[in-house]
Write an enzyme that holds these catalytic residues in place. Sequence first.
Site, mmCIF file in Angstrom:
data_model
loop_
_atom_site.group_PDB
_atom_site.id
_atom_site.type_symbol
_atom_site.label_atom_id
_atom_site.label_comp_id
_atom_site.label_asym_id
_atom_site.label_seq_id
_atom_site.Cartn_x
_atom_site.Cartn_y
_atom_site.Cartn_z
ATOM 1 N N VAL A 1 34.203 -27.283 20.118
ATOM 2 C CA VAL A 1 35.466 -27.157 20.851
ATOM 3 C C VAL A 1 35.497 -28.223 21.953
ATOM 4 C CG1 VAL A 1 36.802 -25.631 22.382
ATOM 5 C CG2 VAL A 1 35.689 -24.703 20.341
ATOM 6 N N THR B 1 33.207 -32.786 22.521
ATOM 7 C CA THR B 1 33.082 -31.341 22.314
ATOM 8 C C THR B 1 31.815 -30.763 22.941
ATOM 9 O OG1 THR B 1 31.908 -31.593 20.214
ATOM 10 C CG2 THR B 1 34.323 -31.533 20.120
ATOM 11 N N ASP B 2 31.827 -29.446 23.048
ATOM 12 C CA ASP B 2 30.620 -28.735 23.464
ATOM 13 C C ASP B 2 29.820 -28.366 22.208
ATOM 14 O OD1 ASP B 2 31.888 -26.508 22.317
ATOM 15 O OD2 ASP B 2 32.419 -25.625 24.253
ATOM 16 N N PHE B 3 28.804 -27.581 22.355
ATOM 17 C CA PHE B 3 27.921 -27.241 21.226
ATOM 18 C C PHE B 3 28.633 -26.517 20.094
ATOM 19 C CE2 PHE B 3 27.995 -23.565 23.912
ATOM 20 C CZ PHE B 3 27.973 -22.492 23.040
ATOM 21 N N SER B 4 29.799 -25.920 20.371
ATOM 22 C CA SER B 4 30.500 -25.152 19.339
ATOM 23 C C SER B 4 31.568 -25.966 18.604
ATOM 24 C CB SER B 4 31.136 -23.911 19.961
ATOM 25 O OG SER B 4 32.187 -24.285 20.829
#
Length: 130
Positions: free
Chosen positions: A18, A13-16
């Site tokens: 997602v 995932t990315d920082f969010s």
Amino acid sequence: SFTIDVRVYYEDTDFSGVVYHARYLQFFERGRTEALRSCGISHRDLLARPEPLAFAVRRMAVEWLAPARIDDVLTVSTVFRAVKGARMAIGQTIARGPTPIATAEVEAACMNLDGRPRRLPPEVIARFGL
């Protein structure tokens, strides 16, 4: 049709939270590899042939329909649609439960280790049930 389940980890995932778009390509790759194994075809066996063979993705069209998130369990479905000469047409879907979240149309090529296209051997094609 062949399916495998994959869980989304933090590293996907990315920082969010997602799933990063390139990770879907890895999920699709796992699906194709396990689908080949379910047909009795392993990359190791192809490389051990008198004329070693390998597969490479030649073209891939991906449509992202909805985001996957951390801790989701995703199902990757793979269908071998056709074999013509050195090329295979493969359809794939990644779903969360009953909801598709990404689809891919894949063209893979069979080649020797010099990168030259090679027809799939008849005994390999027979394993796809096409």
